[in-house]
Design an enzyme around this catalytic site. Structure first.
Site, PDB file in Angstrom:
ATOM      1  CG  ASP A   1      -2.077   0.951   0.843  1.00  0.00           C
ATOM      2  OD1 ASP A   1      -2.822   0.891  -0.100  1.00  0.00           O
ATOM      3  OD2 ASP A   1      -2.435   1.726   1.868  1.00  0.00           O
TER       4      ASP A   1
ATOM      5  CG  PHE B   1       2.249   3.552 -11.557  1.00  0.00           C
ATOM      6  CD1 PHE B   1       1.416   3.766 -10.384  1.00  0.00           C
ATOM      7  CD2 PHE B   1       3.440   3.077 -11.770  1.00  0.00           C
ATOM      8  CE1 PHE B   1       2.013   3.286  -9.176  1.00  0.00           C
ATOM      9  CE2 PHE B   1       3.884   2.408 -10.421  1.00  0.00           C
ATOM     10  CZ  PHE B   1       3.162   2.739  -9.371  1.00  0.00           C
TER      11      PHE B   1
HETATM   12  P1  ITT Z   1      -3.135  -2.029  -5.863  1.00  0.00           P
HETATM   13  O1  ITT Z   1      -4.095  -1.416  -4.548  1.00  0.00           O
HETATM   14  O2  ITT Z   1      -4.071  -2.685  -6.842  1.00  0.00           O
HETATM   15  O3  ITT Z   1      -2.031  -2.526  -5.534  1.00  0.00           O
HETATM   16  P2  ITT Z   1      -3.235   1.116  -6.545  1.00  0.00           P
HETATM   17  O4  ITT Z   1      -2.389   1.496  -7.832  1.00  0.00           O
HETATM   18  O5  ITT Z   1      -4.494   1.309  -6.263  1.00  0.00           O
HETATM   19  O6  ITT Z   1      -3.082  -0.638  -7.005  1.00  0.00           O
HETATM   20  P3  ITT Z   1      -2.239   1.915  -4.036  1.00  0.00           P
HETATM   21  O7  ITT Z   1      -3.554   1.463  -3.324  1.00  0.00           O
HETATM   22  O8  ITT Z   1      -1.103   1.213  -3.286  1.00  0.00           O
HETATM   23  O9  ITT Z   1      -1.915   1.128  -5.451  1.00  0.00           O
HETATM   24  O10 ITT Z   1      -2.194   3.182  -4.493  1.00  0.00           O
HETATM   25  C1  ITT Z   1      -2.492   4.430  -3.955  1.00  0.00           C
HETATM   26  C2  ITT Z   1      -2.451   5.565  -4.906  1.00  0.00           C
HETATM   27  O11 ITT Z   1      -1.112   6.006  -5.008  1.00  0.00           O
HETATM   28  C3  ITT Z   1      -2.815   5.128  -6.385  1.00  0.00           C
HETATM   29  O12 ITT Z   1      -3.485   6.390  -7.007  1.00  0.00           O
HETATM   30  C4  ITT Z   1      -1.414   5.051  -7.020  1.00  0.00           C
HETATM   31  O13 ITT Z   1      -1.776   5.280  -8.415  1.00  0.00           O
HETATM   32  C5  ITT Z   1      -0.570   5.986  -6.121  1.00  0.00           C
HETATM   33  N1  ITT Z   1       0.709   5.617  -6.300  1.00  0.00           N
HETATM   34  C6  ITT Z   1       1.148   4.326  -5.414  1.00  0.00           C
HETATM   35  N2  ITT Z   1       2.378   4.206  -5.786  1.00  0.00           N
HETATM   36  C7  ITT Z   1       2.825   5.046  -6.663  1.00  0.00           C
HETATM   37  C8  ITT Z   1       4.197   5.362  -7.172  1.00  0.00           C
HETATM   38  O14 ITT Z   1       5.078   4.532  -7.292  1.00  0.00           O
HETATM   39  N3  ITT Z   1       4.025   6.399  -8.001  1.00  0.00           N
HETATM   40  C9  ITT Z   1       2.953   7.177  -8.545  1.00  0.00           C
HETATM   41  N4  ITT Z   1       1.824   7.001  -7.869  1.00  0.00           N
HETATM   42  C10 ITT Z   1       1.590   5.960  -7.051  1.00  0.00           C
END
Ligand code: ITT
Length: 215
Positions: free
Chosen positions: A62, A174
């Site tokens: 997360d 992303f």
């Molecule tokens: P999962 O929960 O299925 O793993 P997710 O993309 O929703 O996929 P998170 O809940 O961990 O993953 O992400 C929370 C938010 O933070 C989400 O909007 C992501 O795009 C963003 N995020 C997480 N890691 C990031 C990164 O390395 N670079 C840019 N944005 C990130």
């Protein structure tokens, strides 16, 4: 086989750089994300649910963007905010601030069903959040005489990277990558290898890979 449980293939690409070739594969499963003000209980709960689903060792992460002058907003709500406001509007909000310091944080949670020196549960067990983080109930057979069940052991690894919010640049990565600048470049402008070398997820994966190799 270790499974990276996520709906986001970008996370798996980053993880592949830290682990032996072919040792990790994505499991595209959307586990329930509990509401909490910290990442650790969300990741721990996700790992427990994902392990029940996969029946193989799982890694869940997360992550979120924490903007300092907004008291860490959007933090654990980063996904909701990205899907509702979108990153351009997050930039608009931040552009009105004098101080635009921010950080990405990531908590990785590993669960393989075995007992090991698990991280202590992030929150006191009497707390509602802790109860939710304990995850889905294990088999009745696992319950003690009083009907209590021990949650599955979960190991947590944390990573952090400081930076600042800028107008969107770059189309790599992303999520919030185009508006997060670290050391003169946005994450959206960096090649995956470079982002990995400095990122919150890279830091957490490095700690995990070292621990996992020694098991
Ligand atoms: P999962 O929960 O299925 O793993 P997710 O993309 O929703 O996929 P998170 O809940 O961990 O993953 O992400 C929370 C938010 O933070 C989400 O909007 C992501 O795009 C963003 N995020 C997480 N890691 C990031 C990164 O390395 N670079 C840019 N944005 C990130």
């Amino acid at each position: 086989m270790l499974r990276y449980v996520t709906t986001n293939p970008g996370k798996v690409r980053e993880a592949e750089n830290y682990l032996p070739d072919g040792s990790i594969r994505q499991l595209d499963f959307d586990y329930a994300e509990i509401q909490a003000t910290e990442l650790a209980p969300i990741a721990a709960r996700g790992a427990r649910e994902a392990y029940h689903r996969a029946d193989e060792p799982v890694l869940v992460d997360d992550a979120g963007l924490f903007i300092d002058p907004l008291d860490g907003f959007p933090g654990p709500y980063s996904s909701y905010v990205e899907n509702t406001l979108g990153i351009d509007r997050v930039w608009e909000i931040a552009s009105g601030l004098d101080d635009r310091r921010a950080a990405f944080r990531c908590t990785l949670a590993y669960c393989d069903g075995d007992g090991f020196a698990a991280s202590p549960d992030p929150i006191d067990r009497d707390d509602r959040v802790a109860a939710a983080a304990a995850g889905p109930g294990d088999d009745e057979a696992d319950a003690d005489d009083a009907g209590r069940r021990e949650p599955l052991p979960v190991k947590l690894f944390e990573g952090y990277v400081p930076g600042r919010i800028v107008a969107p640049r770059g189309d790599g990565g992303f999520g919030y990558d185009p508006i997060f600048e670290h050391d003169g470049q946005t994450f959206g402008e960096m090649a995956t290898e470079r982002k990995n070398a400095v990122s919150h997820r890279g830091r957490a994966l490095e700690k995990f890979a070292e621990w996992h190799a020694g098991r």
